[in-house]
Scaffold this active site. Structure first.
Site, PDB file in Angstrom:
ATOM      1  N   HIS A 122       0.983  -1.351  -0.122  1.00 23.84           N
ATOM      2  CA  HIS A 122       0.076   0.128   0.000  1.00 23.84           C
ATOM      3  C   HIS A 122       0.979   1.144   0.172  1.00 23.84           C
ATOM      4  CE1 HIS A 122      -2.883   2.939   1.941  1.00 23.84           C
ATOM      5  NE2 HIS A 122      -3.816   2.338   1.785  1.00 23.84           N
ATOM      6  N   ASP A 199       2.972  -4.342   8.240  1.00 24.28           N
ATOM      7  CA  ASP A 199       1.800  -3.371   8.040  1.00 24.28           C
ATOM      8  C   ASP A 199       0.638  -4.503   8.146  1.00 24.28           C
ATOM      9  OD1 ASP A 199      -0.383  -2.481   6.833  1.00 24.28           O
ATOM     10  OD2 ASP A 199       0.395  -1.768   4.995  1.00 24.28           O
ATOM     11  N   GLN A 202      -4.688  -5.013   7.057  1.00 22.05           N
ATOM     12  CA  GLN A 202      -5.413  -6.005   6.436  1.00 22.05           C
ATOM     13  C   GLN A 202      -5.437  -7.399   7.185  1.00 22.05           C
ATOM     14  OE1 GLN A 202      -7.741  -4.849   4.479  1.00 22.05           O
ATOM     15  NE2 GLN A 202      -7.024  -3.195   3.614  1.00 22.05           N
ATOM     16  N   LYS A 225     -10.762  -0.229  10.453  1.00 20.55           N
ATOM     17  CA  LYS A 225     -10.768  -1.772   9.507  1.00 20.55           C
ATOM     18  C   LYS A 225     -11.350  -2.701  10.344  1.00 20.55           C
ATOM     19  CE  LYS A 225      -7.307   0.090   6.356  1.00 20.55           C
ATOM     20  NZ  LYS A 225      -8.158   0.324   4.899  1.00 20.55           N
ATOM     21  N   CYS A 365      -4.755   2.458  -3.832  1.00 20.76           N
ATOM     22  CA  CYS A 365      -3.433   2.812  -3.056  1.00 20.76           C
ATOM     23  C   CYS A 365      -2.160   1.902  -3.146  1.00 20.76           C
ATOM     24  CB  CYS A 365      -3.780   3.127  -1.687  1.00 20.76           C
ATOM     25  SG  CYS A 365      -5.113   4.438  -1.278  1.00 20.76           S
TER      26      CYS A 365
HETATM   27  C1  LIG Z   1      -2.385  -2.773   3.429  1.00 19.48           C
HETATM   28  C2  LIG Z   1      -2.972  -1.664   4.017  1.00 19.48           C
HETATM   29  N1  LIG Z   1      -1.816  -0.603   4.509  1.00 19.48           N
HETATM   30  C3  LIG Z   1      -1.879   0.415   4.919  1.00 19.48           C
HETATM   31  C4  LIG Z   1      -3.185   1.102   4.890  1.00 19.48           C
HETATM   32  C5  LIG Z   1      -3.673   2.612   5.172  1.00 19.48           C
HETATM   33  O1  LIG Z   1      -4.559   2.486   6.576  1.00 19.48           O
HETATM   34  P1  LIG Z   1      -5.009   3.824   6.922  1.00 19.48           P
HETATM   35  O2  LIG Z   1      -5.406   4.717   5.840  1.00 19.48           O
HETATM   36  O3  LIG Z   1      -6.217   3.393   7.991  1.00 19.48           O
HETATM   37  O4  LIG Z   1      -3.869   4.635   7.653  1.00 19.48           O
HETATM   38  C6  LIG Z   1      -4.249   0.312   4.275  1.00 19.48           C
HETATM   39  C7  LIG Z   1      -5.685   0.805   4.045  1.00 19.48           C
HETATM   40  O5  LIG Z   1      -6.343   0.685   3.319  1.00 19.48           O
HETATM   41  C8  LIG Z   1      -4.140  -0.735   3.822  1.00 19.48           C
HETATM   42  O6  LIG Z   1      -4.931  -1.661   3.444  1.00 19.48           O
END
Ligand SMILES: Cc1ncc(COP(=O)(O)O)c(C=O)c1O
Length: 411
Positions: A122, A199, A202, A225, A365
């Site tokens: 992401h 990270d 998910q 999430k 993203c």
């Molecule tokens: C794999 C992953 N990393 C990071 C993020 C970023 O999360 P946040 O926007 O809640 O900071 C997301 C959000 O879609 C994600 O799916």
């Protein structure tokens, strides 16, 4: 254990019509809905206990502080961290990863060091590292993927080497639906004296997380999430690192003594939490964790696998549908990216919305991943435990209707 067929009633938002059709919400990888149990805690906090934390001696301040810190303990237990000092409240995954690039990066990364990520990351696990390598004269390297979207482990053995200082990877991809072998990758990182950053955006909502078992040095995730509110998240870090790292933000709450020209910081975890935190958010995240624990993370994981095993073959049967990521339902989480032949994914998402089915379309993203796969975009349906087989059927019917609608190239 809660009965999955009755869980939907905890989520009032699901009982509405969109474009004259009952809503089917399949955009859970973007954000999840909130059960009344969490909404009630938010409301109760503001109606009964609202006060600033760690400051007042009055009763409300003590209650707010106690609830806020109790939530930290709930998070600790949820991710199996050793101690609450290792649990930092953030705004979300993005903030956690940015803090790491700033704080760990500034303290430990030198010119020539290599930071290893993968093509499936992401943007929030890419850009902070791009910025760091630019500041430090370090190098960013990418782990390639197999055709089914798994990390190429043979390549990983070459790329993670003695030059590597950080390995930072998604536990679960927000596009491909793969679960990465973090434990094995952490072993590779540690064998080369690098740290393993995960990270977990998910992963934490969908499966049991044990940061000690994974031997992750850091683990970031977002409350929104996993049935919690927006604006609250967690960064876990091993004490040995957090103690050596400087805070990223400075101000109230995080100080011990402030002199005219220098200051000292509180102990962990508070030294990283400058300013009034998202108190209600943290408390509601604790309620979300209680809620998920009551269902059981293993049960959630298995139930979602069951939904995926139900929907993947039906999707494939439609014809003209390309599904990205693993083709075996056993290896695919509830995130399913797909495209319909000759129809732009934005048109697919718009057409599905007309049928009351909410999915996302775009690059998710993950522009480097889209380029790697040579795709402009995909549609993405993402399931959570409150989705049902009926929801999956509605998705399939809506895709069939979309295909029919666009058959003659009509828009
Ligand atoms: C794999 C992953 N990393 C990071 C993020 C970023 O999360 P946040 O926007 O809640 O900071 C997301 C959000 O879609 C994600 O799916």
């Amino acid at each position: 254990m809660r009965d999955f067929s009755t869980i939907r009633k905890d989520f009032p938002i699901l009982f509405q019509e969109v474009n004259d059709e009952p809503l089917v919400y399949l955009d859970n990888a973007a954000t999840t809905q909130k059960p009344t149990q969490v909404l009630d805690v938010l409301r109760h906090y503001y109606e009964n206990d609202n006060a600033n934390v760690h400051r007042g001696v009055h009763t409300l301040a003590e209650r707010a502080t106690e609830d806020y810190e109790n939530s930290r303990e709930k998070v600790r237990a949820f991710i199996h961290a050793k101690e609450t000092a290792e649990v930092l409240f953030t705004r979300g995954t993005t903030t956690g990863l940015n803090w790491l690039a700033r704080s760990y990066g500034d303290a430990f990364i030198k010119e020539g060091d290599e930071i290893v990520i993968s093509y499936m990351e992401h943007h929030s696990n890419i850009i902070p590292w791009q910025q760091l390598v630019e500041r430090k004269g370090a190098k960013l390297r990418y782990l390639p993927l197999t055709d089914e979207g798994f990390i190429d482990m043979a390549a990983a053995k070459e790329i993670i080497n003695e030059k590597t200082a950080i390995v930072s990877l998604a536990y679960v991809s927000n596009v491909l639906g793969v679960i990465n072998p973090i434990k094995e990758l952490a072993e590779m990182a540690h064998a080369n004296d690098a740290v393993m950053i995960v990270d977990g955006a998910q992963a934490a909502p969908h499966m049991t997380v044990d940061v000690q078992e994974l031997d992750a040095d850091f683990f970031a995730f977002s409350g929104h999430k996993m049935c919690g509110p927006t604006g609250i998240g967690v960064l876990y870090g091993k004490r040995q690192w957090l103690e050596q790292m400087e805070p990223v933000e400075f101000g109230g709450e995080m100080i011990d003594f402030v002199n005219l020209y220098d200051s000292t910081w509180k102990e962990l975890p508070w030294k990283f939490e400058a300013g009034t935190p998202n108190i209600a958010g943290a408390i509601a995240l604790g309620a979300a964790i209680d809620y998920l624990n009551e269902i059981g993370m293993e049960n959630i994981h298995h139930y979602e696998q069951e939904l995926v095993a139900y929907v993947l073959p039906k999707l494939r049967e439609i014809g003209g549908v390309t599904i990205y990521g693993p083709q075996d339902p056993e290896q695919h989480t509830g995130v399913i990216a797909f495209n319909l032949e000759n129809i732009h994914p934005h048109d697919v998402a718009t057409a599905l919305d007309m049928e009351g089915v909410a999915v996302r379309a775009g690059h998710h993203c993950a522009q480097p991943l889209m380029n790697y796969l040579n795709l402009p975009a995909t549609a993405r349906a993402s399931f959570y435990f409150y989705n049902t087989k009926e929801d999956a059927d509605r998705l399939i019917e809506a895709i069939q209707a979309t295909k029919e609608f666009f058959k003659d190239g009509a828009i």
